[in-house]
Design an enzyme around this catalytic site. Sequence first.
Site, mmCIF file in Angstrom:
data_model
loop_
_atom_site.group_PDB
_atom_site.id
_atom_site.type_symbol
_atom_site.label_atom_id
_atom_site.label_comp_id
_atom_site.label_asym_id
_atom_site.label_seq_id
_atom_site.Cartn_x
_atom_site.Cartn_y
_atom_site.Cartn_z
ATOM 1 N N VAL A 60 9.928 -65.198 60.768
ATOM 2 C CA VAL A 60 10.609 -63.951 61.110
ATOM 3 C C VAL A 60 9.712 -62.954 61.839
ATOM 4 O O VAL A 60 10.141 -61.846 62.152
ATOM 5 C CB VAL A 60 11.236 -63.290 59.857
ATOM 6 C CG1 VAL A 60 12.455 -64.074 59.400
ATOM 7 C CG2 VAL A 60 10.225 -63.151 58.738
ATOM 8 N N SER A 140 0.210 -50.037 47.856
ATOM 9 C CA SER A 140 -0.898 -49.949 48.805
ATOM 10 C C SER A 140 -0.477 -49.315 50.125
ATOM 11 O O SER A 140 -1.324 -49.034 50.969
ATOM 12 C CB SER A 140 -1.478 -51.349 49.067
ATOM 13 O OG SER A 140 -2.042 -51.880 47.891
ATOM 14 N N TYR A 151 -4.267 -54.123 55.196
ATOM 15 C CA TYR A 151 -3.085 -54.178 54.340
ATOM 16 C C TYR A 151 -2.555 -52.777 54.066
ATOM 17 O O TYR A 151 -1.343 -52.537 54.117
ATOM 18 C CB TYR A 151 -3.440 -54.898 53.036
ATOM 19 C CG TYR A 151 -2.245 -55.218 52.175
ATOM 20 C CD1 TYR A 151 -1.377 -56.249 52.519
ATOM 21 C CD2 TYR A 151 -1.989 -54.518 51.000
ATOM 22 C CE1 TYR A 151 -0.278 -56.563 51.727
ATOM 23 C CE2 TYR A 151 -0.901 -54.819 50.199
ATOM 24 C CZ TYR A 151 -0.047 -55.838 50.566
ATOM 25 O OH TYR A 151 1.039 -56.148 49.779
#
Length: 250
Positions: A60, A140, A151
């Site tokens: 995706v 996060s 991240y």
Amino acid sequence: MKRILITGATSGMGLSATELFLEKGWKVLMTARNHQTGVGILQDLKEKGFEHVFFFASDVSKQQDVKALHDYAMKVMNGVDSIINNAGVWTGGMLHETDEDDWDRLFSVDVKSIFLTSKYFVSYMIENGGGTIVNTASVSGLHGDYNMAAYNAAKGAVVNLVKAMALDYGKYNIRVNNVCPSACATPMFLANPKEVIEMFNQANPLKRICTPEEVAKAMYFLASDESGSCNGINLEISGGLNVHTGQPVQ
């Protein structure tokens, strides 16, 4: 019968969500990159008695794959009422230690996939009178971590993207929300050494990390009519990990 597309559906939080939505009587289209794994899980689910479940292998983060996924969803389900954008990867390291390829891969899977999947399906939702989109962000994305620059940046993008989407699509009766788990007891996380897992458990006020099943329940809440006035929220599933000021015990 409501219809839902779940990305990253063959493991961890995505698989738990697949099972929960099926139990709730939804028609589910699973997608993930590994065809063999997906077909095996599909067969297992059908053997458990779930008839209204489908699998389509796709990446995706790639436009041509999402277009093919869209066409398949229209063929087998005649549209979707909800999307769980759960596909994601992780990489660690300080900024200067992060490779450009790792940075690009993280943003492609964790952010671009949400853009592409939503882009290809939201037009149908508008024409159909509404729908829901739930993205997997993270605590996060709300706060910083040591040694997780890429991240933090990617999940931070998802945290703010949900607000823009909520503003733009609310008038079409399309609600867009995020779940923001902390460390979760997925197979990927549980592959860490026991001392690492225990360190995360002890850092949590509940003295344990969340489970994929708990995250799936939050996804269901946000995707269903039960959260009718929730739009643009970042729902933390962290056991209270972020409520501490950081000051020592007195």
